[in-house]
Design an enzyme around this catalytic site. Sequence first.
Site: not given
Length: 314
Positions: A250, A266
């Site tokens: 992301h 992440c």
Amino acid sequence: MIASKYGYIRLLLTITLAGFFLYHLRENNPISISANAIVNEISVQNDSTTLIRVPKNIPVRTYFQFLDSITIQYDSLTPYALTEHILVHANPWIIDTLKNTDYYHMKAKDSFVYDQKEMIALKAGSVLEVPDSIKAEKIHSSLKKTHIDINIPEFKLRIYEDTLLLHQFVIRVGRNEQKYLKMGDRITDLRTITGNGTIVGHIKKPDYYNPVDGHQYLTTKRDDNKVTKLPQIPFLETEVSGIRNGQLIHPTTNPISLGKASSNGCIGTREADAWVLYYHAPVGTKITIRYDTIIADEFGKEQILNDIYRYQKN
């Protein structure tokens, strides 16, 4: 007699203007279109190219709903399965427009954007092409051959079509530490997990949470200390080695953190890069996340990277 004469002149003028408009449209839009496309602004004719005129300004906030409405309406009219990714690759200018909603792109143009969701993704009057089956199959084939490669200690994400490198981005990865995360209710290894897998989902309207304490963010402090609303840019959900461990790809609103081990696991990208990645990663796209500290540079010379996770000492 006079009224008849003027009526004939008006008819002749109308035909002349219509002919000029058709010629102008064909000269400036080298796409096969029918007269019906000019009259109705939408044309579907067997397996020919379809043109759709955007009726009003579409902000990022409603961009996905608008594209969904098109794919749903026209999927039954095309001889192939029309998807959002095929539609956008047939209109690559859309990706460029979305890239330019990046806060830092706009800042470089001396423009402050408080709410990216209100920026215009599709301008009124712009024309979208729904491709014919030949072009659609070419796009579909290219996407099927696309895969994502991530090398953690290099802080690089690459997009390939077969062996052809299409894009290369700087990323951030997970920190080398263990920490209690409320969202998982356990002590978690924050290092980004390696393995082979696929993209299994898209989160088109993501919510932002601090995984440490579960606090939801509605605004973000940028690298320039300005506060803005959080952008609407899709997150990619991964499955690695057969496990969906919540490891997402992301965008980060703080690109100063790129090129570092600074996340909670992440993989982070620039906002503009996240749009490019999303449109090269439909569900099912293959992904490799590796940890190679010995690589070849652009000249083929061996380069040894920093062992950021200290694997060689374990």
